[in-house]
Design an enzyme around this catalytic site. Structure first.
Site, mmCIF file in Angstrom:
data_model
loop_
_atom_site.group_PDB
_atom_site.id
_atom_site.type_symbol
_atom_site.label_atom_id
_atom_site.label_comp_id
_atom_site.label_asym_id
_atom_site.label_seq_id
_atom_site.Cartn_x
_atom_site.Cartn_y
_atom_site.Cartn_z
ATOM 1 N N LYS A 1 1.175 -22.030 8.234
ATOM 2 C CA LYS A 1 1.592 -20.929 9.122
ATOM 3 C C LYS A 1 0.602 -20.943 10.282
ATOM 4 O O LYS A 1 -0.495 -20.380 10.197
ATOM 5 C CB LYS A 1 1.536 -19.596 8.361
ATOM 6 C CG LYS A 1 2.434 -18.493 8.890
ATOM 7 C CD LYS A 1 2.210 -18.110 10.321
ATOM 8 C CE LYS A 1 1.006 -17.229 10.538
ATOM 9 N NZ LYS A 1 0.734 -17.012 11.999
ATOM 10 N N CYS B 1 -15.276 -20.708 17.343
ATOM 11 C CA CYS B 1 -16.033 -20.003 16.297
ATOM 12 C C CYS B 1 -17.470 -20.516 16.237
ATOM 13 O O CYS B 1 -18.327 -19.888 15.641
ATOM 14 C CB CYS B 1 -15.368 -20.186 14.952
ATOM 15 S SG CYS B 1 -15.341 -21.892 14.459
ATOM 16 N N GLU C 1 -18.306 -9.855 17.751
ATOM 17 C CA GLU C 1 -17.813 -11.128 18.287
ATOM 18 C C GLU C 1 -16.927 -10.817 19.499
ATOM 19 O O GLU C 1 -15.955 -10.072 19.389
ATOM 20 C CB GLU C 1 -16.985 -11.860 17.219
ATOM 21 C CG GLU C 1 -16.472 -13.203 17.714
ATOM 22 C CD GLU C 1 -15.606 -13.939 16.690
ATOM 23 O OE1 GLU C 1 -14.745 -13.292 16.052
ATOM 24 O OE2 GLU C 1 -15.785 -15.159 16.546
ATOM 25 N N GLU D 1 0.835 -17.819 16.123
ATOM 26 C CA GLU D 1 2.055 -17.568 16.907
ATOM 27 C C GLU D 1 1.799 -17.698 18.408
ATOM 28 O O GLU D 1 2.723 -17.724 19.205
ATOM 29 C CB GLU D 1 2.631 -16.183 16.577
ATOM 30 C CG GLU D 1 1.718 -14.989 16.854
ATOM 31 C CD GLU D 1 0.712 -14.686 15.737
ATOM 32 O OE1 GLU D 1 0.187 -15.636 15.106
ATOM 33 O OE2 GLU D 1 0.441 -13.485 15.521
ATOM 34 N N PHE E 1 -5.538 -19.304 16.728
ATOM 35 C CA PHE E 1 -5.024 -19.859 17.987
ATOM 36 C C PHE E 1 -5.979 -20.848 18.633
ATOM 37 O O PHE E 1 -5.573 -21.672 19.441
ATOM 38 C CB PHE E 1 -4.722 -18.719 18.989
ATOM 39 C CG PHE E 1 -5.942 -18.177 19.685
ATOM 40 C CD1 PHE E 1 -6.464 -18.817 20.812
ATOM 41 C CD2 PHE E 1 -6.593 -17.039 19.222
ATOM 42 C CE1 PHE E 1 -7.607 -18.339 21.452
ATOM 43 C CE2 PHE E 1 -7.730 -16.552 19.848
ATOM 44 C CZ PHE E 1 -8.234 -17.213 20.968
HETATM 45 P P1 NAD Z 1 -6.619 -13.887 13.806
HETATM 46 O O1 NAD Z 1 -7.399 -13.455 12.613
HETATM 47 O O2 NAD Z 1 -6.056 -12.842 14.694
HETATM 48 O O3 NAD Z 1 -5.353 -14.780 13.344
HETATM 49 C C1 NAD Z 1 -5.505 -15.868 12.470
HETATM 50 C C2 NAD Z 1 -4.201 -16.053 11.692
HETATM 51 O O4 NAD Z 1 -3.949 -14.883 10.917
HETATM 52 C C3 NAD Z 1 -2.994 -16.265 12.595
HETATM 53 O O5 NAD Z 1 -2.168 -17.251 12.017
HETATM 54 C C4 NAD Z 1 -2.316 -14.894 12.592
HETATM 55 O O6 NAD Z 1 -0.925 -14.972 12.744
HETATM 56 C C5 NAD Z 1 -2.672 -14.334 11.223
HETATM 57 N N1 NAD Z 1 -2.792 -12.867 11.225
HETATM 58 C C6 NAD Z 1 -3.176 -12.089 12.269
HETATM 59 N N2 NAD Z 1 -3.175 -10.797 11.898
HETATM 60 C C7 NAD Z 1 -2.784 -10.760 10.604
HETATM 61 C C8 NAD Z 1 -2.594 -9.701 9.666
HETATM 62 N N3 NAD Z 1 -2.808 -8.424 9.985
HETATM 63 N N4 NAD Z 1 -2.187 -10.019 8.414
HETATM 64 C C9 NAD Z 1 -1.972 -11.304 8.078
HETATM 65 N N5 NAD Z 1 -2.131 -12.346 8.930
HETATM 66 C C10 NAD Z 1 -2.542 -12.079 10.172
HETATM 67 O O7 NAD Z 1 -7.544 -14.917 14.603
HETATM 68 P P2 NAD Z 1 -7.268 -15.569 16.022
HETATM 69 O O8 NAD Z 1 -7.412 -14.529 17.065
HETATM 70 O O9 NAD Z 1 -6.034 -16.383 15.982
HETATM 71 O O10 NAD Z 1 -8.497 -16.591 16.102
HETATM 72 C C11 NAD Z 1 -9.775 -16.232 16.550
HETATM 73 C C12 NAD Z 1 -10.690 -15.883 15.399
HETATM 74 O O11 NAD Z 1 -10.772 -16.972 14.490
HETATM 75 C C13 NAD Z 1 -12.118 -15.629 15.845
HETATM 76 O O12 NAD Z 1 -12.618 -14.532 15.127
HETATM 77 C C14 NAD Z 1 -12.854 -16.906 15.455
HETATM 78 O O13 NAD Z 1 -14.239 -16.764 15.232
HETATM 79 C C15 NAD Z 1 -12.134 -17.266 14.203
HETATM 80 N N6 NAD Z 1 -12.291 -18.672 13.891
HETATM 81 C C16 NAD Z 1 -13.124 -18.991 12.879
HETATM 82 C C17 NAD Z 1 -13.331 -20.318 12.568
HETATM 83 C C18 NAD Z 1 -14.254 -20.705 11.452
HETATM 84 O O14 NAD Z 1 -14.230 -21.860 11.087
HETATM 85 N N7 NAD Z 1 -15.036 -19.811 10.888
HETATM 86 C C19 NAD Z 1 -12.678 -21.323 13.293
HETATM 87 C C20 NAD Z 1 -11.820 -20.953 14.317
HETATM 88 C C21 NAD Z 1 -11.635 -19.610 14.605
#
Ligand code: NAD
Length: 501
Positions: free
Chosen positions: A175, A283, A385, A178, A151
């Site tokens: 994808k 991140c 985090e 959401e 997000f």
């Molecule tokens: P998230 O892991 O909750 O979601 C990321 C994606 O995975 C979304 O599209 C979501 O719909 C999907 N998803 C969520 N739960 C799932 C499941 N159980 N099974 C399959 N798919 C699933 O992450 P977020 O809250 O959207 O974003 C924040 C996180 O992303 C933080 O931990 C941040 O550090 C990380 N992030 C990392 C980077 C990087 O480059 N390393 C960059 C941006 C964000």
């Protein structure tokens, strides 16, 4: 199209209406539901993959120069609609409008890099590797590839992936998160307007059901994921077990070391932006300031306290604000509970953002900047985090102690050092176990001509996002060895071919 009550998908060059399992999308500044977004079924995902697979043979044969020309046009359209896209980001993510524009432009830089596809894909050639034998390596596209994005960068992170995947000759299914899905649909519309053939880029909105359908689909050759570490690990394990190429970027806990000789005023300003910009939902956010020496720590804490008091916090659409709200009420509650926990754990709360009131936004997900001093490695507020506007100050006596803290942490995304000492900086950049390192640069996010990735639990897989690594990730190497004997009569050769004979 984007004003419909339930957002659908974008498949085969057109908006694809759907109201399956609608999920609310909220404005983080007000808490109001502004629209719903459909959660794709397995059938819808399979339909998108089928369209992407159908588009692949012709796209694969399209000369890289023609693919690049579409990217040139795309860049122009992105710039034309930049204000609209930045406003969309702010409306669903909450970040302040300048910050939204900043992330968007970093995405556009990847599109600019993708315009170099003909150069990037030209391969390697060797003449006369043997008698009348030439050999070359070419980079062939994989087929259908998928991207799953978080997000916190609804424009930039998808743009880390699809421009390079597409110019390399692949077709793509995205994808997005959401929580802020509108931007991805807009990015898809503009690709069609730029002349991208139908089916080459598709967007399916959804949740775990859609992600699992992509992970299981035999026609998805590779997956790029960015998100939290537990999901990154799951995607990597499941995707690779299913025979796919996977890069999965995860979470972070980024430390800044402040050396006694640093320009403290500059370091404090840098920490303000890096810790509290985008409400800490980056991140690459700095969430730990490791001060070498008590005098350094005292000076930094005093300055930060003063600067935090001057922060302007409110809706992101008001350009005068420095910091907007957190993404959802649930995340807001989670970050607040970490602040409660820090107090219970014995850290000293210097600035308490929990007391913040934003006039007229009682239901917005606002939390003021929080500053903890005297944080120690055994505390959960240090280990985990938080992904909010919470900065932990730690005190050590030497640079080696500061570096040991960083090296022993499970994450290894970004880090930086503030110093005037070149030798200390060189020692740090050479030894530290982190993927992206800054010297007096608090957010060392690589520009588009380099690649982005962390170490340890911040990345599962071998190749980083965008830059040169993305050409390797989105292509498969093929090496051809060719002889045209020109009348030379050859006898059967039973020894392994070598250049000794
Ligand atoms: P998230 O892991 O909750 O979601 C990321 C994606 O995975 C979304 O599209 C979501 O719909 C999907 N998803 C969520 N739960 C799932 C499941 N159980 N099974 C399959 N798919 C699933 O992450 P977020 O809250 O959207 O974003 C924040 C996180 O992303 C933080 O931990 C941040 O550090 C990380 N992030 C990392 C980077 C990087 O480059 N390393 C960059 C941006 C964000």
């Amino acid at each position: 199209m984007l004003t419909s009550a339930t957002l659908g998908h974008f498949i085969d060059g057109a908006y694809f209406p759907d109201d399956t399992r609608p999920m609310p999308v909220t404005d983080p500044a007000t808490g109001e539901v502004t629209k719903n977004v459909a959660m794709a079924s397995v059938e819808t995902v399979n339909h998108a993959v089928a369209k992407a697979a159908a588009a692949f043979p012709a796209w694969r044969e399209t000369p890289p120069l023609k693919r690049a020309r579409i990217m040139f046009k795309y860049k122009q359209l992105l710039e034309r609609d930049a204000d609209e896209i930045a406003a969309m980001i702010t409306a669903e993510h909450g970040k302040v409008i300048d910050d939204a524009m900043g992330e968007f432009m970093r995405g556009v830089e990847v599109v600019e890099y993708a315009c170099g596809a003909p150069e990037l894909l030209k391969g390697e050639h060797s003449k006369n590797v043997g008698p009348a034998i030439d050999s070359w390596s070419e980079m062939q596209p994989l087929g259908v590839v998928a991207g799953i994005t978080p997000f916190n960068f609804p424009a930039m992170v998808p743009m880390w992936m699809f421009p390079m995947a597409i110019v390399c000759g692949n077709t793509f299914v995205l994808k997005p998160s959401e929580k802020d899905p509108s931007v991805a649909l807009k990015l898809a519309e503009l690709l069609t307007e730029a002349g991208l053939p139908d089916g080459v880029f598709n967007v399916v909105n959804g949740d775990k059901i859609a992600v699992d359908a992509l992970l299981a689909h035999p026609d998805v050759e590779a997956l790029s994921f960015v998100g939290s570490t537990p999901i990154a690990h799951y995607i990597y394990q499941t995707g690779t077990a299913n025979g796919k190429r996977v890069q999965a970027l995860g979470g972070a806990k980024n430390h800044a070391i402040i050396m006694p000789d640093a320009d403290i005023e500059n370091a404090a300003n840098a920490l303000m932006g890096a810790a509290f910009g985008s409400c800490g939902e980056r991140c690459m956010a700095i969430s730990v300031a490791v001060c070498v020496g008590d005098a350094t720590a005292d000076a930094i804490v005093d300055l930060l306290k003063e600067k935090i008091a001057g922060l302007r916090i409110g809706p992101g659409c008001d350009a005068r604000n420095d910091m907007g709200p957190l993404i959802t009420d649930a995340h807001h509650q989670k970050v607040r509970s970490y602040v409660d926990l820090g107090v219970e754990e014995g850290a000293q709360l210097i600035a308490d953002g929990r007391t913040l009131v934003v006039e007229g936004h009682a239901h917005g997900n606002f939390l003021g900047a929080c500053l903890f001093d005297q944080v120690t490695p055994d505390m959960r507020i240090y280990q985990e985090e938080i992904f909010g506007p919470v900065l932990c100050v730690m005190r050590v006596e030497t640079q080696d102690q500061a570096m040991a803290l960083i090296d022993n942490h499970e994450f290894g995304n970004g880090t930086c050092i503030f110093t005037r000492d070149g030798e200390a900086a060189r020692y740090f950049t050479d030894r530290i176990k982190v993927g992206m390192v800054g010297v007096n640069v608090p957010l060392p996010v690589p520009v588009a001509i380099h690649s982005f990735g962390g170490w340890k639990k911040s990345l599962f897989g071998d190749l980083y996002a965008y830059g040169p690594d993305s050409v390797r990730f989105y292509t498969r190497r093929k090496t051809v060895t060719q002889r045209w004997p020109s009348g030379i009569r050859e006898n059967a050769q039973f020894a392994f071919p070598s250049t000794n004979s």
